[in-house]
Design a protein around this motif. Structure first.
Motif, PDB file in Angstrom:
ATOM      1  N   SER A 139       0.829  -1.208   0.000  1.00  0.00           N
ATOM      2  CA  SER A 139       0.000   0.000   0.000  1.00  0.00           C
ATOM      3  C   SER A 139       0.858   1.250   0.000  1.00  0.00           C
ATOM      4  O   SER A 139       0.556   2.226  -0.692  1.00  0.00           O
ATOM      5  CB  SER A 139      -0.909   0.009   1.226  1.00  0.00           C
ATOM      6  OG  SER A 139      -1.779  -1.087   1.193  1.00  0.00           O
ATOM      7  N   PHE A 140       1.931   1.229   0.776  1.00  0.00           N
ATOM      8  CA  PHE A 140       2.838   2.376   0.849  1.00  0.00           C
ATOM      9  C   PHE A 140       3.451   2.669  -0.514  1.00  0.00           C
ATOM     10  O   PHE A 140       3.530   3.811  -0.941  1.00  0.00           O
ATOM     11  CB  PHE A 140       3.938   2.091   1.883  1.00  0.00           C
ATOM     12  CG  PHE A 140       4.882   3.234   2.103  1.00  0.00           C
ATOM     13  CD1 PHE A 140       4.546   4.280   2.949  1.00  0.00           C
ATOM     14  CD2 PHE A 140       6.115   3.262   1.483  1.00  0.00           C
ATOM     15  CE1 PHE A 140       5.423   5.340   3.159  1.00  0.00           C
ATOM     16  CE2 PHE A 140       7.002   4.307   1.684  1.00  0.00           C
ATOM     17  CZ  PHE A 140       6.653   5.351   2.527  1.00  0.00           C
ATOM     18  N   GLU A 141       3.872   1.623  -1.208  1.00  0.00           N
ATOM     19  CA  GLU A 141       4.496   1.805  -2.519  1.00  0.00           C
ATOM     20  C   GLU A 141       3.476   2.147  -3.600  1.00  0.00           C
ATOM     21  O   GLU A 141       3.775   2.905  -4.516  1.00  0.00           O
ATOM     22  CB  GLU A 141       5.291   0.559  -2.913  1.00  0.00           C
ATOM     23  CG  GLU A 141       6.519   0.319  -2.062  1.00  0.00           C
ATOM     24  CD  GLU A 141       7.519   1.466  -2.090  1.00  0.00           C
ATOM     25  OE1 GLU A 141       7.580   2.226  -3.078  1.00  0.00           O
ATOM     26  OE2 GLU A 141       8.263   1.615  -1.097  1.00  0.00           O
ATOM     27  N   ASP A 142       2.271   1.592  -3.506  1.00  0.00           N
ATOM     28  CA  ASP A 142       1.238   1.871  -4.511  1.00  0.00           C
ATOM     29  C   ASP A 142       0.861   3.341  -4.544  1.00  0.00           C
ATOM     30  O   ASP A 142       0.553   3.889  -5.600  1.00  0.00           O
ATOM     31  CB  ASP A 142      -0.010   1.026  -4.249  1.00  0.00           C
ATOM     32  CG  ASP A 142       0.167  -0.425  -4.663  1.00  0.00           C
ATOM     33  OD1 ASP A 142       1.184  -0.733  -5.335  1.00  0.00           O
ATOM     34  OD2 ASP A 142      -0.687  -1.254  -4.304  1.00  0.00           O
ATOM     35  N   VAL A 143       0.881   3.983  -3.389  1.00  0.00           N
ATOM     36  CA  VAL A 143       0.511   5.393  -3.317  1.00  0.00           C
ATOM     37  C   VAL A 143       1.591   6.263  -3.940  1.00  0.00           C
ATOM     38  O   VAL A 143       1.302   7.325  -4.481  1.00  0.00           O
ATOM     39  CB  VAL A 143       0.264   5.801  -1.843  1.00  0.00           C
ATOM     40  CG1 VAL A 143       0.101   7.290  -1.699  1.00  0.00           C
ATOM     41  CG2 VAL A 143      -0.957   5.081  -1.312  1.00  0.00           C
ATOM     42  N   GLY A 144       2.833   5.805  -3.903  1.00  0.00           N
ATOM     43  CA  GLY A 144       3.932   6.586  -4.475  1.00  0.00           C
ATOM     44  C   GLY A 144       4.349   7.728  -3.576  1.00  0.00           C
ATOM     45  O   GLY A 144       4.366   8.880  -4.000  1.00  0.00           O
TER      46      GLY A 144
ATOM     47  N   SER B 207       9.923  11.516  -1.488  1.00  0.00           N
ATOM     48  CA  SER B 207      11.149  11.315  -0.708  1.00  0.00           C
ATOM     49  C   SER B 207      11.022  11.995   0.656  1.00  0.00           C
ATOM     50  O   SER B 207      11.592  11.527   1.639  1.00  0.00           O
ATOM     51  CB  SER B 207      12.362  11.848  -1.466  1.00  0.00           C
ATOM     52  OG  SER B 207      12.184  13.204  -1.795  1.00  0.00           O
ATOM     53  N   ASP B 208      10.255  13.079   0.729  1.00  0.00           N
ATOM     54  CA  ASP B 208      10.019  13.735   2.022  1.00  0.00           C
ATOM     55  C   ASP B 208       9.233  12.823   2.959  1.00  0.00           C
ATOM     56  O   ASP B 208       9.525  12.737   4.152  1.00  0.00           O
ATOM     57  CB  ASP B 208       9.255  15.042   1.837  1.00  0.00           C
ATOM     58  CG  ASP B 208      10.091  16.123   1.174  1.00  0.00           C
ATOM     59  OD1 ASP B 208      11.333  16.018   1.213  1.00  0.00           O
ATOM     60  OD2 ASP B 208       9.494  17.073   0.626  1.00  0.00           O
ATOM     61  N   ALA B 209       8.237  12.130   2.422  1.00  0.00           N
ATOM     62  CA  ALA B 209       7.442  11.209   3.232  1.00  0.00           C
ATOM     63  C   ALA B 209       8.303  10.051   3.714  1.00  0.00           C
ATOM     64  O   ALA B 209       8.193   9.617   4.863  1.00  0.00           O
ATOM     65  CB  ALA B 209       6.258  10.682   2.424  1.00  0.00           C
ATOM     66  N   ARG B 210       9.189   9.565   2.854  1.00  0.00           N
ATOM     67  CA  ARG B 210      10.087   8.474   3.243  1.00  0.00           C
ATOM     68  C   ARG B 210      11.064   8.929   4.316  1.00  0.00           C
ATOM     69  O   ARG B 210      11.405   8.181   5.220  1.00  0.00           O
ATOM     70  CB  ARG B 210      10.829   7.946   2.019  1.00  0.00           C
ATOM     71  CG  ARG B 210       9.915   7.245   1.043  1.00  0.00           C
ATOM     72  CD  ARG B 210      10.609   6.906  -0.265  1.00  0.00           C
ATOM     73  NE  ARG B 210       9.667   6.484  -1.263  1.00  0.00           N
ATOM     74  CZ  ARG B 210       9.162   5.258  -1.365  1.00  0.00           C
ATOM     75  NH1 ARG B 210       9.534   4.331  -0.526  1.00  0.00           N
ATOM     76  NH2 ARG B 210       8.299   4.955  -2.306  1.00  0.00           N
ATOM     77  N   GLU B 211      11.510  10.155   4.209  1.00  0.00           N
ATOM     78  CA  GLU B 211      12.411  10.709   5.225  1.00  0.00           C
ATOM     79  C   GLU B 211      11.673  10.884   6.554  1.00  0.00           C
ATOM     80  O   GLU B 211      12.205  10.606   7.616  1.00  0.00           O
ATOM     81  CB  GLU B 211      12.965  12.045   4.722  1.00  0.00           C
ATOM     82  CG  GLU B 211      14.081  12.604   5.552  1.00  0.00           C
ATOM     83  CD  GLU B 211      15.337  11.754   5.533  1.00  0.00           C
ATOM     84  OE1 GLU B 211      16.038  11.744   6.556  1.00  0.00           O
ATOM     85  OE2 GLU B 211      15.626  11.108   4.515  1.00  0.00           O
TER      86      GLU B 211
END
Length: 144
Positions: free
Chosen positions: A73-78, A81-85
């Motif tokens: 689900s995390f990857e499907d939303v795309g 890089s700020d969210a990943r940080e």
């Protein structure tokens, strides 16, 4: 829950110690209430309880994934890089490696090599067969 402390790989102390806490999936699954939400993303465990009100997609999205593996689900939303940080601040540990009863006696092995050959063996054999058929057909057509 298990904690592992790692130091330098050569056996010498390097001054930096890393402590990793491992959680079993059963333990993560228990954390699925509105006050205590844990998610697994790429094998890492995150406590996103404090992030419910701030999540741009709404708290329902997080509640839906609570206590489980949210990688897809995390990857499907795309996520950006700020969210990943930003995700790093909610990191609490890793998922404990799961082994079957048979695997407890043996070290964990990677299936990468095995799957690699299964993807390539059929096309290679097929190409060789087509080559032989082509040579046979050309030899037959020249002799006629």
């Amino acid at each position: 829950m298990a904690t592992v402390v790692a130091s330098g790989g050569d056996g010498k102390e390097q001054g930096v110690e890393t402590s990793v806490t491992y959680y079993r999936l059963e333990e993560v699954a228990k954390r699925n209430s509105s006050k205590d939400i844990w998610l697994v993303i790429h094998g890492r465990v995150y406590d996103v309880s404090r992030f419910l009100d701030e999540h741009p997609g709404g708290e329902e999205v997080l509640m839906e994934q609570a206590g489980g593996d949210a990688t897809e689900s995390f990857e499907d939303v795309g996520h950006s890089s700020d969210a990943r940080e930003m995700l790093k601040q909610y990191y609490i540990g890793d998922v404990h490696p799961v082994r079957t009863s048979r695997a407890r006696r043996e070290p964990l092995k990677s299936n990468t090599c095995k799957s690699y050959w299964s993807y390539w063996i059929f096309p290679i054999v097929g190409a060789i067969l087509l080559g032989f058929l082509y040579r046979y057909y050309m030899a037959e057509s020249k002799s006629s």
